[in-house]
Design an enzyme around this catalytic site. Structure first.
Site, PDB file in Angstrom:
ATOM      1  N   ASP A  66       0.842  -1.198   0.000  1.00 31.60           N
ATOM      2  CA  ASP A  66       0.000   0.000   0.000  1.00 31.60           C
ATOM      3  C   ASP A  66       0.880   1.251   0.000  1.00 31.60           C
ATOM      4  OD1 ASP A  66      -1.733   2.037   0.441  1.00 31.60           O
ATOM      5  OD2 ASP A  66      -2.386   1.390   2.418  1.00 31.60           O
ATOM      6  N   GLU A 118      31.611   8.901   2.468  1.00 29.79           N
ATOM      7  CA  GLU A 118      32.285   8.893   3.775  1.00 29.79           C
ATOM      8  C   GLU A 118      31.273   9.264   4.861  1.00 29.79           C
ATOM      9  OE1 GLU A 118      35.640  11.543   3.660  1.00 29.79           O
ATOM     10  OE2 GLU A 118      36.348  10.788   1.730  1.00 29.79           O
ATOM     11  N   GLU A 140      29.543   9.721   8.394  1.00 30.43           N
ATOM     12  CA  GLU A 140      29.943   9.835   9.797  1.00 30.43           C
ATOM     13  C   GLU A 140      28.712   9.651  10.691  1.00 30.43           C
ATOM     14  OE1 GLU A 140      33.522  13.084   8.981  1.00 30.43           O
ATOM     15  OE2 GLU A 140      31.566  13.785   9.662  1.00 30.43           O
ATOM     16  N   GLU A 153      36.340  10.052  14.644  1.00 28.64           N
ATOM     17  CA  GLU A 153      36.333  11.372  14.019  1.00 28.64           C
ATOM     18  C   GLU A 153      36.702  12.453  15.048  1.00 28.64           C
ATOM     19  OE1 GLU A 153      36.261  13.500  11.667  1.00 28.64           O
ATOM     20  OE2 GLU A 153      36.393  12.029  10.049  1.00 28.64           O
ATOM     21  N   GLU A 196      33.770   7.362  11.754  1.00 27.82           N
ATOM     22  CA  GLU A 196      33.627   7.323  10.299  1.00 27.82           C
ATOM     23  C   GLU A 196      34.108   5.964   9.805  1.00 27.82           C
ATOM     24  OE1 GLU A 196      35.941   9.233   6.530  1.00 27.82           O
ATOM     25  OE2 GLU A 196      35.117  10.701   7.927  1.00 27.82           O
ATOM     26  N   HIS A 247      30.715  13.066   2.974  1.00 33.15           N
ATOM     27  CA  HIS A 247      31.407  13.559   1.777  1.00 33.15           C
ATOM     28  C   HIS A 247      31.204  12.566   0.636  1.00 33.15           C
ATOM     29  CE1 HIS A 247      34.495  15.782   4.558  1.00 33.15           C
ATOM     30  NE2 HIS A 247      33.249  16.173   4.728  1.00 33.15           N
ATOM     31  N   ARG A 265      40.768  22.752   2.868  1.00 32.67           N
ATOM     32  CA  ARG A 265      39.630  21.924   3.310  1.00 32.67           C
ATOM     33  C   ARG A 265      38.405  22.753   3.685  1.00 32.67           C
ATOM     34  NH1 ARG A 265      40.258  16.436   4.626  1.00 32.67           N
ATOM     35  NH2 ARG A 265      42.292  15.660   4.020  1.00 32.67           N
ATOM     36  N   GLU A 284      35.415  15.807  -4.709  1.00 38.17           N
ATOM     37  CA  GLU A 284      34.800  15.521  -3.410  1.00 38.17           C
ATOM     38  C   GLU A 284      33.878  16.671  -3.002  1.00 38.17           C
ATOM     39  OE1 GLU A 284      36.131  14.428   1.197  1.00 38.17           O
ATOM     40  OE2 GLU A 284      37.552  15.462  -0.111  1.00 38.17           O
ATOM     41  N   ARG A 311      31.730  18.201  -0.156  1.00 41.94           N
ATOM     42  CA  ARG A 311      31.842  18.026   1.293  1.00 41.94           C
ATOM     43  C   ARG A 311      30.627  18.509   2.076  1.00 41.94           C
ATOM     44  NH1 ARG A 311      35.040  21.189   3.219  1.00 41.94           N
ATOM     45  NH2 ARG A 311      35.686  20.000   5.036  1.00 41.94           N
TER      46      ARG A 311
END
Length: 444
Positions: A53, A132, A134, A189, A196, A245, A316, A333, A335
């Site tokens: 359903d 990745e 976490e 982490e 992670e 990420h 970063r 990547e 992030r």
């Protein structure tokens, strides 16, 4: 080439003493749903004849159009290693079809497959993703309800004795390996209680299936340790939130088309166009990649999560980082994504944004190699750096106006997603929070 046939599955079920099969799928909000059937119903399920359903599932259909069919993907057959010897439980991930045999427009897995078809029409063979995810581990109370008490005081890459989550994390890794995952790294982490586990990249649909399976495994095994695992984006104020990420690359006939040995950076023109597409649509896809009220508590300066639309090779702080590996490992990547995102929808909008960049040969701005967190607003504006949305409401408004992204999701999913999330925002907006009482009860 399929991994399993119907006969393989019927044989394995018998050999392994499987008693129940979970037919799994994912609703619009990214929550795993399943219809559990006894083994006697398996042949019927393998013939795509199991109905459920759809009106009772978030974001699916109205009561008057509720019947839907589950089409199991045979390659996703898996026996859960943590189930009992008296009779094991296996699962099959399903695509959702209407009774007339057409795919259901609002099925997140089907939406991703639609965008992948567009990618193939442009001449690419695979969209590979290495996620990745976490998560935090909290202690449960005597009733088995989660508390806000963390189970360790560890930090980034810490080991026991500060990292009491290590045994639980090791168990999770062992169970995942039993389930066929190739685990690349597992570590503590930055924040206390935060972990992670990274698994090997795969094609987009398999990766999203893996993310959903991963979440299920993490929560199940944490419970055995008396812990509660949460993928909430920012469970605690003052420490880092949890991201997911996404490392992405496009392939054509086994070759990574993001790599160009002759270019100065090692990145191909295709990679640069894809990157430009991601940057162009970043503010607008945030509603999908960061879909909860709480997601925006993570996207703030000072906790390693990106809050500005920029890219860099080494820095970063921006939204997009280009990891140093080249050759087959060349990747982009992103992030900003967090693990509350519906992975199928998140990867669908990221791919749609990147393909828009390729189709329109968009040019990427220059990389930002300074720490964006220490730049003031004027400096950021001078560099053309935009901010990610600050609230779910702002993100929904931007998303709803973006034709590339709403077309990728389709009218059904777009309408139901926005409706569900506006209700969520309104509930949050009208609630009185403890912070307000702390600030204002005595003052006024």
């Amino acid at each position: 080439m399929s991994k399993y046939t119907k006969e393989d599955i019927l044989r394995m079920v018998k050999e392994e003493n499987v008693r129940f099969i979970r037919l799994q799928f994912t609703d619009l909000l990214g929550v795993i749903k399943n219809v559990e059937i006894p083994i006697g119903q398996l042949e019927k399920a393998l013939e795509n004849k199991m109905m459920f359903d759809g009106s009772s599932i978030e974001g699916f259909v109205r009561i008057e159009e509720s019947d839907m069919n589950l089409y199991p993907d045979l390659d996703t057959f898996m026996i859960f290693p943590w189930t009992s010897e008296k009779g094991k439980v296996a699962r099959l991930i399903c695509d959702i079809f209407m009774p007339d045999g057409n795919p259901f427009d609002g099925d997140p897995r089907g939406i991703l497959k639609r965008v992948l078809k567009e990618m193939k029409d442009l001449g690419f063979s695979d969209f590979n993703i290495g996620p990745e995810p976490e998560f935090f581990l909290f202690k449960n109370d005597e009733k088995g309800e989660p508390t806000l008490e963390l189970n360790d005081k560890g930090g980034y890459f810490d080991l026991a004795p500060t990292d009491l989550g290590e045994n639980c994390r090791r168990d999770i890794v062992l169970e995942l390996e039993d389930m066929g995952f190739e685990i690349e790294a597992s570590h503590h982490e930055v924040a206390p209680g935060q972990h992670e586990i990274d698994f090997k990249y795969a094609d987009a649909v398999s990766t999203c299936d893996n993310i959903q399976t991963f979440k299920l495994a993490v929560k199940t095994i944490a419970r055995k340790h008396g812990l509660h695992a949460t993928f909430m984006a920012k469970p605690l104020f003052g420490v880092n939130g949890s991201g997911m990420h996404a490392n992405m690359s496009l392939f054509k006939d086994g070759e990574n088309v993001f790599y160009d040995a002759k270019s100065e950076t090692g990145l191909s023109e295709t990679a640069m166009h894809f990157l430009a597409g991601i940057l162009k649509h970043a503010q607008d896809f945030t509603a999908i990649t960061n879909p909860t009220v709480n997601s925006y508590k993570r996207l703030v300066p000072g906790y390693e999560a990106p809050c500005y639309v920029a890219w860099s090779m080494q820095n970063r702080s921006p939204l997009i980082r280009i990891p140093a590996s080249r050759g087959i490992s060349t990747r982009i990547e992103v992030r900003s994504v967090d693990p509350t995102a519906n992975p199928y929808l998140a990867m669908a909008v990221l791919l749609a944004a990147g393909l828009d960049g390729i189709k329109n040969k968009l040019n990427a701005p220059k990389p930002i190699d300074r720490n964006i967190y220490v730049m003031d607003k004027e400096e950021r504006e001078a560099e053309g750096i935009k901010d990610l949305p600050a609230t779910l409401k702002e993100a929904l408004t931007l998303f709803s106006k973006n034709e590339v992204l709403t077309t990728a999701l389709g009218a059904h999913a777009t309408e139901h997603f926005i409706e569900a999330k506006e209700i969520e925002w309104d509930m949050f907006r009208t609630q009185v929070h403890p912070w307000e009482r702390e600030q204002y009860m005595s003052m006024y």
